[in-house]
Design a protein around this motif. Structure first.
Motif, PDB file in Angstrom:
ATOM      1  N   PHE A  47       0.727  -1.110   0.179  1.00  0.00           N
ATOM      2  CA  PHE A  47      -0.051   0.208   0.144  1.00  0.00           C
ATOM      3  C   PHE A  47       0.848   1.210  -0.033  1.00  0.00           C
ATOM      4  O   PHE A  47       1.978   1.421   0.656  1.00  0.00           O
ATOM      5  N   LEU A  48       0.518   2.308  -0.808  1.00  0.00           N
ATOM      6  CA  LEU A  48       1.133   3.577  -0.762  1.00  0.00           C
ATOM      7  C   LEU A  48      -0.212   4.618  -0.163  1.00  0.00           C
ATOM      8  O   LEU A  48      -1.352   4.624  -1.107  1.00  0.00           O
ATOM      9  N   ARG A  49      -0.154   5.219   0.870  1.00  0.00           N
ATOM     10  CA  ARG A  49      -1.243   5.749   1.303  1.00  0.00           C
ATOM     11  C   ARG A  49      -1.046   7.390   1.398  1.00  0.00           C
ATOM     12  O   ARG A  49       0.012   8.067   1.698  1.00  0.00           O
ATOM     13  N   VAL A  50      -2.042   8.174   0.888  1.00  0.00           N
ATOM     14  CA  VAL A  50      -2.079   9.522   0.677  1.00  0.00           C
ATOM     15  C   VAL A  50      -3.159  10.115   1.493  1.00  0.00           C
ATOM     16  O   VAL A  50      -4.270   9.760   1.378  1.00  0.00           O
ATOM     17  N   SER A  51      -2.934  11.203   2.311  1.00  0.00           N
ATOM     18  CA  SER A  51      -4.210  11.845   3.047  1.00  0.00           C
ATOM     19  C   SER A  51      -3.622  13.195   3.902  1.00  0.00           C
ATOM     20  O   SER A  51      -2.496  13.030   3.976  1.00  0.00           O
ATOM     21  N   ASP A  52      -4.591  13.976   4.131  1.00  0.00           N
ATOM     22  CA  ASP A  52      -4.213  15.125   4.867  1.00  0.00           C
ATOM     23  C   ASP A  52      -4.625  14.953   6.349  1.00  0.00           C
ATOM     24  O   ASP A  52      -4.419  15.850   7.135  1.00  0.00           O
ATOM     25  N   THR A  53      -4.814  13.622   6.604  1.00  0.00           N
ATOM     26  CA  THR A  53      -5.144  13.329   8.102  1.00  0.00           C
ATOM     27  C   THR A  53      -4.770  11.966   8.256  1.00  0.00           C
ATOM     28  O   THR A  53      -4.745  11.000   7.553  1.00  0.00           O
ATOM     29  N   THR A  54      -4.006  11.721   9.572  1.00  0.00           N
ATOM     30  CA  THR A  54      -3.201  10.545   9.900  1.00  0.00           C
ATOM     31  C   THR A  54      -4.380   9.306  10.152  1.00  0.00           C
ATOM     32  O   THR A  54      -4.019   8.179   9.557  1.00  0.00           O
TER      33      THR A  54
END
Length: 577
Positions: A299-306
């Protein structure tokens, strides 16, 4: 007769300061139900021109604030009086919490001198709300209330955690307290500056390496990717990957984009070697990211919140930044070198996706079930025939939601969400029609879900919310009825309703109402509803039309996964372990 008086003339009272702050923060409407504990704020807000959308149940007010926030990208505000007024909001707040929607609930509470003495409607609201909010507090010090209001609003937007609802209550005697201007710094009232954090260079380099090494990449979007459609399309065009949206991110990528493979979702998830999540939790809808569902994937994960980076499966890497900024950085860093892909896999799943879509288009859904009543999919075919291309769709129900996910083609879509919160269909649509008066709003509801907030049709009439509410009237809680019939020895208990006349109820409440029993009449009925909204189109539908969710075991609640196929895979994985 008692002489009329005005007890709310102090323009420097705490209540007045609250109204002024909300106005300064861009709040143009408040959803709520009146009560004495909150009357000072209610009155000052109205005097400032903030529109008051008064509802028939406080829970509906929270749902409306939630939908308003989702559609406008701004703060949604609800207000409820003390005691049952606040406790009626718990389900709506819990739903907003799982949806990570910026909603502020302002509650009433007893005056300080009466605290802990058994006053009217006194209960520990703050403790009740704390598990389902990002912030829950009582503001008791008059000159600090506006600072605490600012803290509550900051929490809703995720400034100090992940986004989600906040609860703030102010004792009524505090609301009436005078606070001079020199005690309220202007920065407490002004909207905060927007912060846009760029991704770390090292994480971008790691992500670029992961993308270049992948043979079968899959991109999955979620809540945190909203408003990032252009960046997602540019990224997909660059990396040559497959793409799946989810309920909370419908419409970000055009349905005819070559990366879209929603019709072969299970195969894409099961065969991908790199899954790139964009603002998306790995919840039950994605098999919790389990190796049983994603047997070959990193998985490669992108977000503005943890909260959307570290749940269930960790990313390698994890990029903490706004999704659009992160994707633009990745796209630029990749340039023309995206690595080698498994072309047979990409082309094969794209081809199967197109075949299934074409098969569905060339083989229209049945008009009726085996009992001769209207098939739910006929409702969606009729909507497609008469709705504007940019209409807003709302779906609410258990069994019906499975049909709606396939049948509703709208680019703007709201539904019961990860909480499975039945009853949102009417209030969501009311808020949508008020927030977007120039767009058609069509809400499709199972009859069970519709009954939870059906009285809000009255709210739609009073406030001119020109939505169309379609009721799939199959006289049952059908996914549960099906579960009982096939998994509990045919003992159908407590899941049958009546083909109640919801059109007549709508007419009694002042809306347009029409009942449909022939599928040939559906399109014209919906068209008349759109022309005479608010309107209720009561469609007598078949219990025998079994949804895919029912067939896949969603109602049964398997042990390890939401769907039986995934549950079987999970059991096999555990046996091997």
């Amino acid at each position: 007769m008692t002489e009329r008086q005005d007890l709310n003339t102090d323009e420097l009272s705490v209540a007045a300061w609250i109204a002024r702050t909300l106005k300064a923060r861009g709040v143009d409407r408040i959803f709520g139900l009146q009560g004495g504990h909150i009357q000072p704020i209610w009155d000052h807000a109205a005097q400032l021109g903030i529109r008051i959308i008064d509802v028939r149940d406080e829970g509906a007010a929270v749902h409306m604030a939630h939908a308003h926030s989702e559609l406008t990208g701004t703060l949604g505000v609800a207000m409820a009086t003390a005691g049952p007024g606040v406790t009626n909001c718990v389900t709506g707040i819990a739903n907003a919490s799982l949806a990570r929607a910026p909603v502020l609930l302002i509650g009433g509470c007893t005056s300080r001198p009466q605290a802990n003495m058994g006053p009217l409607q006194d209960i520990p609201h703050v403790d009740i709300m704390r598990p389902v909010t990002r912030y829950s507090n009582t503001a008791r010090v008059p000159e600090q209330v506006i600072r605490e209001l600012g803290d509550a609003i900051a929490h809703t937007f995720g400034d100090l955690s992940e986004p989600g609802p906040s609860y703030l209550e102010v004792p009524t005697d505090v609301l009436r307290t005078h606070v001079p201007e020199h005690m309220i710094p202007t920065d407490w009232i002004a909207p905060p500056q927007t912060r846009r954090v760029r991704p770390e260079t090292d994480r971008v380099e790691e992500a670029v390496a992961a993308i270049r090494s992948a043979k079968r990449p899959l991109v999955v979007s979620g809540r945190g990717a909203r408003n990032c459609g252009d960046s997602i399309v540019r990224f997909l065009d660059t990396i040559n990957a497959l793409y799946l949206d989810t309920q909370e991110s419908r419409g970000l990528v055009p349905s005819d984009h070559p990366s879209v493979v929603g019709a072969v979702r299970a195969a894409a998830m099961g065969q991908a070697d790199l899954v790139i999540t964009l603002g998306r939790k790995l919840d039950y809808q994605l098999g919790f990211g389990s190796p049983a569902v994603f047997p070959q994937a990193r998985f490669l994960r992108v977000s503005d919140t943890t909260g959307e980076l570290i749940d269930n499966r960790r990313g390698a890497p994890e990029i903490l930044a706004p999704v659009d900024i992160a994707l633009d950085a990745l796209t630029d860093a990749l340039g023309n070198d995206v690595g080698a892909r498994d072309g047979d896999w990409l082309d094969g799943l794209r081809g199967k996706h197109r075949e299934r879509i074409a098969k569905g288009e060339n083989n229209p859904a049945p008009k009726t079930g085996s009992d001769g009543k209207i098939h739910p999919m006929a409702v969606f075919e009729a909507i497609k025939a008469v709705a504007d291309p940019d209409y807003i769709a709302v779906a609410d129900g258990g069994d019906l939601l499975s049909f709606a996910r396939v049948g509703l083609a709208a680019s703007t879509y709201l539904d019961a969400g990860a909480f499975g919160c039945l009853g949102v269909g009417v209030p969501f649509a009311v808020a949508a029609a008020l927030a977007c008066p120039d767009r058609q709003v069509i809400s499709v509801n199972g009859d069970g879900a519709y009954g939870i907030n059906a009285m809000e049709i009255d709210t739609a009439v009073r406030h001119g919310a020109k939505a169309v509410f379609i009721v799939s009237n199959n006289a049952a809680w059908n996914i549960e009825r099906h579960d009982q019939e096939f998994n509990y020895g045919g003992r159908v208990v407590g899941t049958m309703l009546r083909h109640s006349d919801y059109a007549a109820m709508a007419t009694a409440l002042g809306a347009y109402g029409e009942r449909v029993e022939d599928p040939a009449d559906l399109a014209d009925a919906i068209k008349r509803g759109l022309e005479n909204a608010p309107a209720v189109i009561d469609v007598v539908t078949s219990q025998q039309a079994v949804s895919s969710d029912a067939q896949k075991g969603l109602g049964f609640v398997p042990d390890y996964q939401a769907l039986t196929a995934w549950d079987d895979a999970e059991r096999k994985r555990r046996e091997l372990a």
